[in-house]
Design a protein around this motif. Structure first.
Motif, PDB file in Angstrom:
ATOM      1  N   GLU A  26       0.841  -1.193   0.000  1.00 31.80           N
ATOM      2  CA  GLU A  26       0.000   0.000   0.000  1.00 31.80           C
ATOM      3  C   GLU A  26       0.880   1.249   0.000  1.00 31.80           C
ATOM      4  OE1 GLU A  26      -3.893   1.894   2.147  1.00 31.80           O
ATOM      5  OE2 GLU A  26      -3.375  -0.199   2.462  1.00 31.80           O
ATOM      6  N   LYS A  27       0.634   2.128  -0.967  1.00 35.21           N
ATOM      7  CA  LYS A  27       1.429   3.345  -1.103  1.00 35.21           C
ATOM      8  C   LYS A  27       0.954   4.410  -0.119  1.00 35.21           C
ATOM      9  CE  LYS A  27       2.337   2.600  -5.972  1.00 35.21           C
ATOM     10  NZ  LYS A  27       2.057   3.044  -7.330  1.00 35.21           N
ATOM     11  N   LYS A  84      -1.296   0.411  11.796  1.00 36.59           N
ATOM     12  CA  LYS A  84      -2.223   1.358  11.164  1.00 36.59           C
ATOM     13  C   LYS A  84      -2.364   2.599  12.039  1.00 36.59           C
ATOM     14  CE  LYS A  84      -7.053   1.616   9.680  1.00 36.59           C
ATOM     15  NZ  LYS A  84      -7.218   2.317   8.564  1.00 36.59           N
ATOM     16  N   VAL A  94       6.002   2.862   0.970  1.00 33.63           N
ATOM     17  CA  VAL A  94       5.135   1.724   0.671  1.00 33.63           C
ATOM     18  C   VAL A  94       5.118   0.850   1.905  1.00 33.63           C
ATOM     19  CG1 VAL A  94       4.821  -0.327  -0.760  1.00 33.63           C
ATOM     20  CG2 VAL A  94       5.605   1.793  -1.807  1.00 33.63           C
ATOM     21  N   CYS A 153      -1.984   1.231   7.015  1.00 31.68           N
ATOM     22  CA  CYS A 153      -2.238  -0.164   7.365  1.00 31.68           C
ATOM     23  C   CYS A 153      -1.058  -0.710   8.159  1.00 31.68           C
ATOM     24  CB  CYS A 153      -2.442  -1.000   6.092  1.00 31.68           C
ATOM     25  SG  CYS A 153      -0.996  -1.012   5.016  1.00 31.68           S
TER      26      CYS A 153
END
Length: 116
Positions: free
Chosen positions: A49-50, A72, A114, A92
């Motif tokens: 996830e960027k 997260k 990332v 996240c």
């Protein structure tokens, strides 16, 4: 003053450079040596996830080490914009890989990290 166009990551910037110092024997201006700090931006090749920059600014601080496990909503860096510090948090859980360095100028939607 001499004007130059510098292209960084496909974006062009107009830069004015003032000549300083003079060689008295030839009458030709010689630039003095000036040390400058160069900021390089590492490339990210990790899938996950960027974390994107919400707006343009300067990376003021990186709060966790590259390769660290993050949770997260954990703050991972500070982005300064318009003289205000803004915490950028992890979207996240996972391992963070940074795509920027402290002091880097970033644009809106630049990939900061990332998490995979």
């Amino acid at each position: 003053m001499r004007n130059f166009i510098v292209t960084i990551d496909g974006k062009s910037y107009s830069v004015g450079v003032e000549e300083v110092g003079a060689d008295t024997t030839s009458g030709v201006s010689q630039p003095k040596t000036v040390s400058a700090t160069s900021v390089t931006t590492p490339k990210i090749s990790v899938e996950g996830e960027k974390v994107l920059s919400p707006f343009p600014g300067i990376i003021k601080n990186i709060l966790v080490a590259d390769g660290s496990q993050v949770k997260k909503d954990q703050p991972i860096m500070v982005l300064e914009a318009m003289k205000m510090d803004n915490e950028i948090t992890a979207p996240c859980d996972g391992i963070v890989t940074f795509g920027i360095v402290k002091g880097a100028n970033v644009e809106t939607n630049a990939v900061l990290a990332v998490i995979g």
